[in-house]
Design a protein around this motif. Structure first.
Motif, PDB file in Angstrom:
ATOM      1  N   ARG A   1       0.837  -1.206   0.000  1.00 12.19           N
ATOM      2  CA  ARG A   1       0.000   0.000   0.000  1.00 12.19           C
ATOM      3  C   ARG A   1       0.869   1.251   0.000  1.00 12.19           C
ATOM      4  NH1 ARG A   1      -2.991  -3.043   3.819  1.00 12.19           N
ATOM      5  NH2 ARG A   1      -2.143  -1.814   5.546  1.00 12.19           N
ATOM      6  N   TRP A   2       1.944   1.229   0.776  1.00 12.45           N
ATOM      7  CA  TRP A   2       2.842   2.369   0.836  1.00 12.45           C
ATOM      8  C   TRP A   2       3.548   2.565  -0.505  1.00 12.45           C
ATOM      9  CZ3 TRP A   2       4.035   6.736   2.913  1.00 12.45           C
ATOM     10  CH2 TRP A   2       5.326   7.243   2.849  1.00 12.45           C
ATOM     11  N   ALA A   3       4.033   1.475  -1.100  1.00 12.08           N
ATOM     12  CA  ALA A   3       4.772   1.574  -2.366  1.00 12.08           C
ATOM     13  C   ALA A   3       3.899   2.106  -3.496  1.00 12.08           C
ATOM     14  CB  ALA A   3       5.340   0.206  -2.739  1.00 12.08           C
ATOM     15  N   GLU A   4       2.596   1.832  -3.436  1.00 14.34           N
ATOM     16  CA  GLU A   4       1.691   2.258  -4.496  1.00 14.34           C
ATOM     17  C   GLU A   4       1.024   3.593  -4.214  1.00 14.34           C
ATOM     18  OE1 GLU A   4       0.509  -2.237  -6.066  1.00 14.34           O
ATOM     19  OE2 GLU A   4      -1.028  -0.964  -5.127  1.00 14.34           O
ATOM     20  N   SER A   5       1.326   4.185  -3.069  1.00 14.76           N
ATOM     21  CA  SER A   5       0.766   5.494  -2.735  1.00 14.76           C
ATOM     22  C   SER A   5       1.433   6.573  -3.587  1.00 14.76           C
ATOM     23  CB  SER A   5       0.975   5.797  -1.254  1.00 14.76           C
ATOM     24  OG  SER A   5       2.358   6.007  -0.977  1.00 14.76           O
ATOM     25  N   GLU A   6       0.832   7.765  -3.592  1.00 17.17           N
ATOM     26  CA  GLU A   6       1.372   8.860  -4.395  1.00 17.17           C
ATOM     27  C   GLU A   6       2.807   9.181  -3.994  1.00 17.17           C
ATOM     28  OE1 GLU A   6       0.237  13.484  -5.574  1.00 17.17           O
ATOM     29  OE2 GLU A   6      -1.148  12.245  -4.394  1.00 17.17           O
ATOM     30  N   PHE A   7       3.071   9.212  -2.691  1.00 13.47           N
ATOM     31  CA  PHE A   7       4.433   9.503  -2.239  1.00 13.47           C
ATOM     32  C   PHE A   7       5.351   8.305  -2.463  1.00 13.47           C
ATOM     33  CE2 PHE A   7       7.724   9.557   1.105  1.00 13.47           C
ATOM     34  CZ  PHE A   7       8.336  10.760   0.794  1.00 13.47           C
TER      35      PHE A   7
ATOM     36  N   PRO B   1      12.306   4.172  -4.362  1.00 15.68           N
ATOM     37  CA  PRO B   1      12.740   2.936  -5.054  1.00 15.68           C
ATOM     38  C   PRO B   1      12.094   1.693  -4.434  1.00 15.68           C
ATOM     39  CG  PRO B   1      14.464   3.688  -3.585  1.00 15.68           C
ATOM     40  CD  PRO B   1      13.396   4.761  -3.547  1.00 15.68           C
ATOM     41  N   LEU B   2      10.779   1.546  -4.629  1.00 14.61           N
ATOM     42  CA  LEU B   2      10.034   0.438  -4.028  1.00 14.61           C
ATOM     43  C   LEU B   2       9.354  -0.417  -5.097  1.00 14.61           C
ATOM     44  CD1 LEU B   2       8.347   2.401  -1.084  1.00 14.61           C
ATOM     45  CD2 LEU B   2      10.298   0.848  -0.933  1.00 14.61           C
ATOM     46  N   ALA B   3       9.940  -0.457  -6.283  1.00 12.25           N
ATOM     47  CA  ALA B   3       9.303  -1.159  -7.404  1.00 12.25           C
ATOM     48  C   ALA B   3       9.025  -2.623  -7.090  1.00 12.25           C
ATOM     49  CB  ALA B   3      10.166  -1.045  -8.652  1.00 12.25           C
ATOM     50  N   ALA B   4       9.898  -3.257  -6.295  1.00 12.03           N
ATOM     51  CA  ALA B   4       9.730  -4.682  -5.991  1.00 12.03           C
ATOM     52  C   ALA B   4       8.459  -4.955  -5.201  1.00 12.03           C
ATOM     53  CB  ALA B   4      10.944  -5.199  -5.221  1.00 12.03           C
TER      54      ALA B   4
END
Length: 361
Positions: free
Chosen positions: A221-227, A232-235
């Protein structure tokens, strides 16, 4: 038998429960509201769902619920959840304690149970290295390989199965099923077999009605948030086609409703129990009248491909089955109907309760 059944809260279900119980102040009314939503109902024993006077139910890890009971009974405000649960068991004069949350309440807790308790039984359906459940009279689940690991740990393990919730029958009767393919569950790239399956199914969304109610992890959820997209959280982000087909997670009667609108429900294991199969989604999908398309493995009796379910061995094979099943709605409906009738009869609440009574002796 004076039965006490304890369960635990699923974190992503908690907001829904708070909405359902908003404004409800008494412990008894909060429990009734929770049970009416049917979240986890295949695991709840018949006397609990029937509100039998001899049965007591609670979610022992829910602080709002448990402290409400404590206030009603005049317990000190500083009472811990463990102390409250023990007080409930003692006041109820429990004879059989059935715990669905044994990782929180392990052997140390069992040794503190009041003398009225003759049997303590725990449901645990996952590998449990480092856990101590040896003080329980029995540890039960429906995965034989996991049960064998418990026996090697010195625990008294026994086979026990979830049951069909009779409330599902009114959902199974629904003939209008506009969703072609439905998946409900968690998504993680760490579970590659399931991830590959979901990525393949998401590709069908351009030609079929596909719905995927995915429960994302906190980091996803955090990686897909606007921020988070700036980091570098593509994984930890889901593929674009997965995100496009994804809907919010659903629980309780909303889950039953979604299953009742689906022709086919896809299920996939997460590499937890070897070749053993038979997770909750199997009982829920079949119980609500959808055809269950699920991965090959060792299933509970009656879940047999292609009579009551259909199994696949690779994501590509799943797509092949889906194409055929969607092209043959009459045949698909026959399998779904046979699956519902099988689970309704073979895994009824009466049979589940009779088996539990055997285990409690």
């Amino acid at each position: 038998m004076r039965l006490f059944q304890n369960s635990g809260m699923y974190p992503t279900y908690l907001p829904r429960l708070r909405r359902l119980t908003e404004g409800i102040t008494s412990f008894e009314s909060q429990v009734k509201a929770f049970l009416a939503d049917r979240f986890g109902a295949p695991h709840f024993l018949k006397p609990v769902l029937d509100h039998d006077a001899s049965a007591f139910f609670t979610n022992g890890d829910d602080p709002l619920l448990q402290h409400q009971w404590a206030r009603e009974q005049g317990l000190p405000r500083r009472a811990t959840l463990t102390q409250i649960l023990l007080a409930q068991i003692e006041q109820h004069r429990t004879e059989v304690f059935y715990n669905l949350d044994p990782m929180r309440f392990q052997s140390e807790f069992v040794r503190k149970l009041p003398g009225c308790v003759k049997r303590a039984i725990a449901w645990r359906a996952a590998p449990s290295p480092g856990a101590d459940l040896g003080a329980y009279h029995r540890v039960v689940c429906n995965f034989p390989s996991i049960l064998e690991s418990y026996r090697k740990a010195g625990w008294n393990a026994a086979y026990f199965v979830p049951a069909h919730d009779p409330v599902m029958d009114r959902y199974a009767a629904n003939a209008d099923r506009p969703i072609d393919v439905l998946f409900v569950g968690g998504y993680s790239r760490h579970h590659r077999r399931r991830a590959e399956l979901l990525e393949a199914i998401a590709g069908l969304a351009s030609v079929h009605a596909v719905a995927m109610h995915l429960d994302r992890s906190r980091v996803t959820r955090w990686a897909e948030s606007e921020f988070g997209r700036l980091l570098p959280l593509a994984a930890h982000r889901r593929p674009p086609n997965i995100r496009q087909a994804s809907r919010e997670p659903i629980f309780g009667l909303d889950l039953y409703e979604a299953l009742s609108l689906a022709k086919i429900v896809v299920n996939g294991a997460i590499d937890m129990a070897g070749d053993d199969r038979g997770n909750m989604r199997c009982f829920e999908a079949m119980g609500c009248g959808a055809l269950l398309l699920t991965d090959e493995g060792n299933y509970p009796e009656g879940m047999t491909s292609p009579e009551t379910i259909v199994t696949y061995n690779t994501p590509a094979a799943a797509l092949t089955h889906l194409a055929r099943l969607l092209d043959e709605p009459g045949h698909t409906g026959q399998i779904a109907k046979a699956g519902h009738e099988m689970v309704r009869v073979r895994y009824s609440k009466d049979r589940q309760w009779a088996r539990f009574a055997e285990l409690a002796t």
